[in-house]
Scaffold this active site. Sequence first.
Site, PDB file in Angstrom:
ATOM      1  N   GLU A 184       0.772  -1.386  -0.123  1.00  0.00           N
ATOM      2  CA  GLU A 184      -0.256   0.018  -0.156  1.00  0.00           C
ATOM      3  C   GLU A 184       0.919   1.146  -0.112  1.00  0.00           C
ATOM      4  OE1 GLU A 184      -2.087  -0.325   3.393  1.00  0.00           O
ATOM      5  OE2 GLU A 184      -3.662  -1.499   3.408  1.00  0.00           O
ATOM      6  N   HIS A 217       3.048 -10.386  -9.718  1.00  0.00           N
ATOM      7  CA  HIS A 217       5.058  -9.911  -9.550  1.00  0.00           C
ATOM      8  C   HIS A 217       4.870  -9.075  -8.614  1.00  0.00           C
ATOM      9  CE1 HIS A 217       9.258 -11.722 -10.936  1.00  0.00           C
ATOM     10  NE2 HIS A 217       9.308 -10.027 -10.833  1.00  0.00           N
ATOM     11  N   SER A 218       4.691  -8.046  -9.059  1.00  0.00           N
ATOM     12  CA  SER A 218       4.951  -6.876  -8.229  1.00  0.00           C
ATOM     13  C   SER A 218       4.453  -5.875  -8.624  1.00  0.00           C
ATOM     14  CB  SER A 218       6.793  -6.633  -8.552  1.00  0.00           C
ATOM     15  OG  SER A 218       6.758  -5.728  -9.902  1.00  0.00           O
ATOM     16  N   SER A 265      19.142  -9.008  -8.041  1.00  0.00           N
ATOM     17  CA  SER A 265      17.227  -8.634  -9.334  1.00  0.00           C
ATOM     18  C   SER A 265      17.589  -9.698 -10.436  1.00  0.00           C
ATOM     19  CB  SER A 265      17.210  -7.228  -9.665  1.00  0.00           C
ATOM     20  OG  SER A 265      16.951  -6.414  -8.880  1.00  0.00           O
TER      21      SER A 265
END
Length: 429
Positions: free
Chosen positions: A106, A321-322, A192
């Site tokens: 959020e 996923h993100s 990443s």
Amino acid sequence: MVFRRFESARAGEAEEAVTYSTSDDDDEIYDAENKAIDFPGGRVAFTPQIKFISESPDKRIPCYRVLDDDGYPIAGSTYEQVDKETAVKMYKSMVTLQIMDTIFYEAQRQGRISFYLTSMGEEAINIATAAALSFDDIILPQYREPGILLWRGFTLQEFANQCFGTKDDYGKGRQMPIHYGSKQHNFFTISSPIATQLPQAAGVAYSLKMDNKEACVVAFTGDGGTSEGDFHAGMNFAAVMEAPVLFICRNNGWAISTPVSEQFRSDGVVVKGQAYGIRSIRVDGNDTLAVYSAIRAAREMVIREQKPVLVEALTYRVGHHSTSDDSTKYRPLDEIEHWKTARSPLARFRKWVQRNGWWNDEGETELRGSIRKQLLNAIQVAEKTEKPSLEDLFTDVYDNLPLNLHEQEKSLRETIKRHQKDFPSDVPV
């Protein structure tokens, strides 16, 4: 000269073929008792038939499970006993991870952090694995394993420091949010690029073996990561070197928008271990007791035998996923909702814990309220905390800063002086 006839096959028709031998020694080669060859790597049996290995077995590899969807132990199941203290801590950690994901997600949507990625639906793999390991075991994560850090004592404030890139972030604000790392907690910093940690894990594990450490390396990847060359390199390296590394694949059904049906044609990931000579098991990743028991058993094998083990945990990525993804564009809402509710790892484990008399609704309400309050406070502290200094952009790589970086830093400072209004006021110059 003597010759011997034998059966052959060509285009489905039996034909005769002739092979020649020129001495008694040659005859011995074709002797009926000589049915194998001593080949590098082991003795290989001969067969007179053309027979291809099937591309897949008739039956899929079964999945180890302890609790049914209602939290009842399955009759005849074998699993590690968990005491009240451990079980309650596991459940509380799963709830904490879920709330942390919700609030930080959020916060990103409100523009307070730049990026976030949740572990929703995969809480059992995070926490049950952490509980089954020793603190001395070294973790090489992918990026959906913050629960390991949480279990080991990484505080909510430390999570917030990293996501908000404050001066108290151990990475000094150089990484994207959720790229946690902690030397204190034996947790390698997340990077990443997919699967790069797997060959590294084999190397780290081999160093533990050389030092005779009573510990192992635990390396995570997702189903999508198994399509990377580093997955195969890491597996083969670990197998050949007999490195004490535990590979855990979170097969959550989706590699961003790529479903497993388009990721591989094999029976999931568990079968890949055998190809490299690695013992493997498939486990229900939404069953906390099953994950805990399987990881405990796998870790014991890895350390006792000083060999790698592969665990495939079947789960489901409930969240996107993100924050850069909208999974409703490529998968149905009812599928997501089914796994979010009917197959929830938290709901299943809570039923088992509560049925044992170790948890109740009052404790649930109190826990959720407390965690939410702690997280909101951690965010407020992080937002008020100064950012890392400008000079931290150039440090921690070279012992003595080279000339080209001195020039870059000078140029950057001159640019900031010319455009002070465009430079963030909370970054010390």
